[in-house]
Write a protein that holds these residues in place. Structure first.
Motif, PDB file in Angstrom:
ATOM      1  N   PHE A 150      -1.925  34.142  -7.204  1.00  0.00           N
ATOM      2  CA  PHE A 150      -0.575  34.207  -6.641  1.00  0.00           C
ATOM      3  C   PHE A 150       0.218  32.958  -7.019  1.00  0.00           C
ATOM      4  O   PHE A 150       1.392  33.037  -7.356  1.00  0.00           O
ATOM      5  CB  PHE A 150      -0.615  34.384  -5.123  1.00  0.00           C
ATOM      6  N   LYS A 151      -0.449  31.810  -6.992  1.00  0.00           N
ATOM      7  CA  LYS A 151       0.225  30.566  -7.380  1.00  0.00           C
ATOM      8  C   LYS A 151       0.564  30.581  -8.862  1.00  0.00           C
ATOM      9  O   LYS A 151       1.662  30.172  -9.256  1.00  0.00           O
ATOM     10  CB  LYS A 151      -0.655  29.366  -7.056  1.00  0.00           C
ATOM     11  N   LEU A 152      -0.364  31.039  -9.691  1.00  0.00           N
ATOM     12  CA  LEU A 152      -0.127  31.087 -11.133  1.00  0.00           C
ATOM     13  C   LEU A 152       1.032  32.010 -11.490  1.00  0.00           C
ATOM     14  O   LEU A 152       1.765  31.762 -12.437  1.00  0.00           O
ATOM     15  CB  LEU A 152      -1.385  31.554 -11.867  1.00  0.00           C
ATOM     16  N   HIS A 153       1.182  33.075 -10.721  1.00  0.00           N
ATOM     17  CA  HIS A 153       2.269  34.022 -10.974  1.00  0.00           C
ATOM     18  C   HIS A 153       3.521  33.670 -10.174  1.00  0.00           C
ATOM     19  O   HIS A 153       4.469  34.439 -10.111  1.00  0.00           O
ATOM     20  CB  HIS A 153       1.815  35.451 -10.657  1.00  0.00           C
ATOM     21  N   GLU A 154       3.487  32.490  -9.550  1.00  0.00           N
ATOM     22  CA  GLU A 154       4.621  31.976  -8.787  1.00  0.00           C
ATOM     23  C   GLU A 154       5.099  32.955  -7.716  1.00  0.00           C
ATOM     24  O   GLU A 154       6.292  33.215  -7.554  1.00  0.00           O
ATOM     25  CB  GLU A 154       5.766  31.574  -9.722  1.00  0.00           C
ATOM     26  N   ILE A 155       4.136  33.487  -6.984  1.00  0.00           N
ATOM     27  CA  ILE A 155       4.440  34.386  -5.868  1.00  0.00           C
ATOM     28  C   ILE A 155       4.121  33.630  -4.585  1.00  0.00           C
ATOM     29  O   ILE A 155       2.981  33.260  -4.335  1.00  0.00           O
ATOM     30  CB  ILE A 155       3.611  35.683  -5.952  1.00  0.00           C
ATOM     31  N   TYR A 156       5.155  33.369  -3.809  1.00  0.00           N
ATOM     32  CA  TYR A 156       4.999  32.583  -2.602  1.00  0.00           C
ATOM     33  C   TYR A 156       5.433  33.397  -1.396  1.00  0.00           C
ATOM     34  O   TYR A 156       6.092  34.407  -1.522  1.00  0.00           O
ATOM     35  CB  TYR A 156       5.853  31.306  -2.688  1.00  0.00           C
ATOM     36  N   ASP A 157       5.075  32.901  -0.266  1.00  0.00           N
ATOM     37  CA  ASP A 157       5.462  33.538   0.983  1.00  0.00           C
ATOM     38  C   ASP A 157       6.986  33.592   1.069  1.00  0.00           C
ATOM     39  O   ASP A 157       7.669  32.588   0.928  1.00  0.00           O
ATOM     40  CB  ASP A 157       4.890  32.738   2.153  1.00  0.00           C
ATOM     41  N   TRP A 158       7.502  34.764   1.322  1.00  0.00           N
ATOM     42  CA  TRP A 158       8.951  34.967   1.410  1.00  0.00           C
ATOM     43  C   TRP A 158       9.580  34.033   2.428  1.00  0.00           C
ATOM     44  O   TRP A 158      10.644  33.473   2.208  1.00  0.00           O
ATOM     45  CB  TRP A 158       9.215  36.420   1.780  1.00  0.00           C
ATOM     46  N   ASN A 159       8.926  33.829   3.542  1.00  0.00           N
ATOM     47  CA  ASN A 159       9.490  32.995   4.602  1.00  0.00           C
ATOM     48  C   ASN A 159       9.622  31.541   4.180  1.00  0.00           C
ATOM     49  O   ASN A 159      10.573  30.875   4.544  1.00  0.00           O
ATOM     50  CB  ASN A 159       8.646  33.104   5.870  1.00  0.00           C
ATOM     51  N   ILE A 160       8.665  31.045   3.405  1.00  0.00           N
ATOM     52  CA  ILE A 160       8.728  29.666   2.939  1.00  0.00           C
ATOM     53  C   ILE A 160       9.913  29.487   2.004  1.00  0.00           C
ATOM     54  O   ILE A 160      10.670  28.529   2.116  1.00  0.00           O
ATOM     55  CB  ILE A 160       7.408  29.275   2.233  1.00  0.00           C
ATOM     56  N   ILE A 161      10.098  30.408   1.095  1.00  0.00           N
ATOM     57  CA  ILE A 161      11.216  30.320   0.156  1.00  0.00           C
ATOM     58  C   ILE A 161      12.536  30.374   0.898  1.00  0.00           C
ATOM     59  O   ILE A 161      13.444  29.577   0.647  1.00  0.00           O
ATOM     60  CB  ILE A 161      11.124  31.437  -0.904  1.00  0.00           C
ATOM     61  N   ASN A 162      12.677  31.303   1.815  1.00  0.00           N
ATOM     62  CA  ASN A 162      13.923  31.420   2.568  1.00  0.00           C
ATOM     63  C   ASN A 162      14.163  30.210   3.465  1.00  0.00           C
ATOM     64  O   ASN A 162      15.297  29.790   3.642  1.00  0.00           O
ATOM     65  CB  ASN A 162      13.949  32.711   3.378  1.00  0.00           C
TER      66      ASN A 162
END
Length: 70
Positions: free
Chosen positions: A45-57
């Motif tokens: 998930f980190k390699l594909h730059e997929i993060y928790d939506w809440n953290i990004i927002n």
């Protein structure tokens, strides 16, 4: 949720392929515990730059509210 873009579809396919590869390679591996397996999947998930939506927002909210960045 918005419609997936071609890039989203490509990322999803790559993520699924990489996770399936990890699972297949370690299915019968007695030295692979659930914690190691979990760490390896999280890495994908980190390699594909997929993060928790809440953290990004949350970061976007902080940037807009306190730092005046858009």
């Amino acid at each position: 949720m918005s419609e997936m873009t071609d890039k989203d579809r490509e990322t999803k396919k790559e993520l699924i392929d990489s996770i399936q590869s990890i699972l297949n390679a370690n299915k019968d591996n007695d030295y692979c515990c659930q914690y190691w397996l979990s760490d390896k999947i999280k890495e994908q998930f980190k390699l594909h730059e997929i993060y928790d939506w809440n953290i990004i927002n949350y970061r976007n909210y902080i940037n807009i509210l306190f730092l005046n960045k858009t």
